[in-house]
Design a protein around this motif. Structure first.
Motif, PDB file in Angstrom:
ATOM      1  N   LEU A  84      37.428   1.055 -11.336  1.00 42.33           N
ATOM      2  CA  LEU A  84      36.763   0.496 -12.506  1.00 42.33           C
ATOM      3  C   LEU A  84      35.439   1.224 -12.733  1.00 42.33           C
ATOM      4  O   LEU A  84      34.656   1.413 -11.805  1.00 42.33           O
ATOM      5  N   GLU A  85      35.202   1.609 -13.974  1.00 43.69           N
ATOM      6  CA  GLU A  85      34.023   2.406 -14.321  1.00 43.69           C
ATOM      7  C   GLU A  85      33.230   1.693 -15.415  1.00 43.69           C
ATOM      8  O   GLU A  85      33.820   1.142 -16.357  1.00 43.69           O
ATOM      9  N   CYS A  86      31.909   1.743 -15.304  1.00 43.58           N
ATOM     10  CA  CYS A  86      31.057   1.107 -16.304  1.00 43.58           C
ATOM     11  C   CYS A  86      30.823   1.989 -17.520  1.00 43.58           C
ATOM     12  O   CYS A  86      30.432   1.508 -18.583  1.00 43.58           O
ATOM     13  N   ASP A 115      38.479  -7.598 -21.021  1.00 42.76           N
ATOM     14  CA  ASP A 115      37.305  -6.858 -20.546  1.00 42.76           C
ATOM     15  C   ASP A 115      37.565  -5.368 -20.370  1.00 42.76           C
ATOM     16  O   ASP A 115      36.638  -4.606 -20.095  1.00 42.76           O
ATOM     17  N   VAL A 116      38.823  -4.932 -20.502  1.00 44.18           N
ATOM     18  CA  VAL A 116      39.165  -3.520 -20.301  1.00 44.18           C
ATOM     19  C   VAL A 116      39.079  -2.783 -21.627  1.00 44.18           C
ATOM     20  O   VAL A 116      39.781  -3.108 -22.589  1.00 44.18           O
ATOM     21  N   CYS A 171      32.401  -8.465 -14.665  1.00 48.40           N
ATOM     22  CA  CYS A 171      33.806  -8.812 -14.915  1.00 48.40           C
ATOM     23  C   CYS A 171      34.763  -8.102 -13.966  1.00 48.40           C
ATOM     24  O   CYS A 171      35.972  -8.337 -14.016  1.00 48.40           O
ATOM     25  N   HIS A 172      34.248  -7.204 -13.130  1.00 46.39           N
ATOM     26  CA  HIS A 172      35.119  -6.340 -12.339  1.00 46.39           C
ATOM     27  C   HIS A 172      36.082  -7.112 -11.439  1.00 46.39           C
ATOM     28  O   HIS A 172      37.280  -6.807 -11.375  1.00 46.39           O
ATOM     29  N   GLY A 210      33.906  -1.512  -7.839  1.00 43.62           N
ATOM     30  CA  GLY A 210      35.119  -1.929  -8.528  1.00 43.62           C
ATOM     31  C   GLY A 210      36.342  -1.133  -8.164  1.00 43.62           C
ATOM     32  O   GLY A 210      37.392  -1.339  -8.733  1.00 43.62           O
ATOM     33  N   HIS A 211      36.261  -0.221  -7.247  1.00 44.58           N
ATOM     34  CA  HIS A 211      37.467   0.505  -6.825  1.00 44.58           C
ATOM     35  C   HIS A 211      38.306  -0.442  -5.974  1.00 44.58           C
ATOM     36  O   HIS A 211      37.831  -1.007  -5.012  1.00 44.58           O
ATOM     37  N   SER A 212      39.578  -0.573  -6.338  1.00 44.87           N
ATOM     38  CA  SER A 212      40.425  -1.562  -5.675  1.00 44.87           C
ATOM     39  C   SER A 212      41.590  -0.912  -4.993  1.00 44.87           C
ATOM     40  O   SER A 212      42.127   0.071  -5.469  1.00 44.87           O
TER      41      SER A 212
END
Length: 330
Positions: free
Chosen positions: A316-318, A262-263, A292-293, A28-30
């Motif tokens: 993005l982190e779970c 989702d955040v 959802c990422h 999820g790193h963008s």
């Protein structure tokens, strides 16, 4: 506007960007784009305006230097000194406009874009130093008035005002896109104001004989120059310190991201200016549902682009990573 691309990476996957730096990413790193070979600074139109203004500046420099010496006018000599720095400032601005357009390298992934900000800082600081010198000389002239040849002073001042006016007109339409060009514009505007003040002072001296008009004109002009120069220096320093741009509200950025369903939360949020017209942002966001990422990435990029942020990096982190991220800012 710079296009944005969302990428979803498998956990632990490392990749290169073709410009000498790699990242180890959690899923999820963008990233926004990292190819900055295109030009973000002065375009061909502003470069042409800078070149023409530089030519006009040399004409004014010779005229006011010789005229100030012949007429013994502090206002003309001060303006000639100011014009001399303008020639250097315009030359620097032209060089930086070319340099900023050069492609990046493995070591300089943003290319030479920041040189634009350095040039603006140098221009602003130089204006402040010249202003200080003019103030000191003006105070000395008040204490010990010196004779001035009003006719010569008037003729040269009118010439300077007219030529400066043309240079200001050339740069006026292209000044907003770049701090570098705005610095050059402020130099020329300061010169035009100085020439206008010198015209008024020359008229006063010629028809009333009051020699104090010469230092008064130089002081009034200096006050106007200092205001613009200080603003330019302050904005340049803010960019170099990577402060949040004045038109971007960090709380609003955080609220927009956290308003996405989702955040869960956002931390380590940073927004800064790379160079004029290029705003970057990085943040970590907790999105526990990894499915959802991709949707979060796309929505975040769209929302931030609408706010004027062109270069986006979101991790993005779970789950919380407090122990690993202990040194990061909240």
């Amino acid at each position: 506007m710079t296009s944005l691309h969302a990428h979803s990476h498998a956990h632990g996957h490392s990749h290169g960007h073709g410009h000498g730096h790699g990242h180890g990413h959690d899923r999820g790193h963008s990233h926004g784009p990292h190819d900055h070979g295109h030009h973000h600074g002065a375009d061909a139109k502003s470069t042409r305006a800078l070149a023409l203004s530089l030519g006009l500046t040399f004409v004014i420099l010779v005229a006011e230097g010789v005229g100030g010496w012949l007429s013994n006018s502090l206002a003309l000599l001060a303006d000639a000194g100011h014009v001399l720095t303008d020639a250097g400032a315009l030359g620097l601005s032209l060089f930086v406009a070319w340099l900023a357009s050069q492609p990046g390298s493995a070591a300089k992934t943003y290319g030479y874009l920041r040189w634009e900000i350095l040039a603006a800082l140098i221009n602003g600081a130089t204006l402040l130093l010249i202003s200080l010198w003019i103030v000191v000389e003006a105070i000395s002239r008040f204490r010990h008035p010196e004779p001035v040849v009003g006719g010569t002073m008037l003729a040269i001042a009118i010439l300077g005002f007219a030529v400066n006016g043309v240079a200001v007109w050339l740069l006026h339409g292209v000044r907003e896109g770049s701090l570098n060009v705005r610095g050059a514009y402020l130099h020329m505007l300061g010169d035009m104001l100085a020439s206008g003040g010198t015209v008024v002072a020359a008229l006063v001296i010629r028809y009333t004989g009051w020699l104090g008009a010469d230092p008064v004109a130089s002081l009034v002009t200096t006050v106007l120059i200092i205001a613009g120069a200080w603003r330019l220096v302050r904005e340049s320093v803010d960019v170099l310190l990577e402060a949040a741009p004045s038109h971007i509200d960090l709380d609003e950025v955080r609220a927009r991201l956290e308003s996405m369903g989702d955040v869960e939360s956002v931390h380590d949020l940073h927004v800064w200016t790379v160079t004029s017209g290029m705003v970057a942002m990085s943040a970590h966001a907790i999105v526990r549902d990894s499915g959802c990422h991709q949707r979060v990435l796309e929505n975040a990029h769209d929302a931030l682009q609408a706010m004027g942020i062109q270069h986006v990096t979101i991790q993005l982190e779970c789950e919380e990573m407090d122990e690993r991220e202990g040194k990061l800012h909240p």
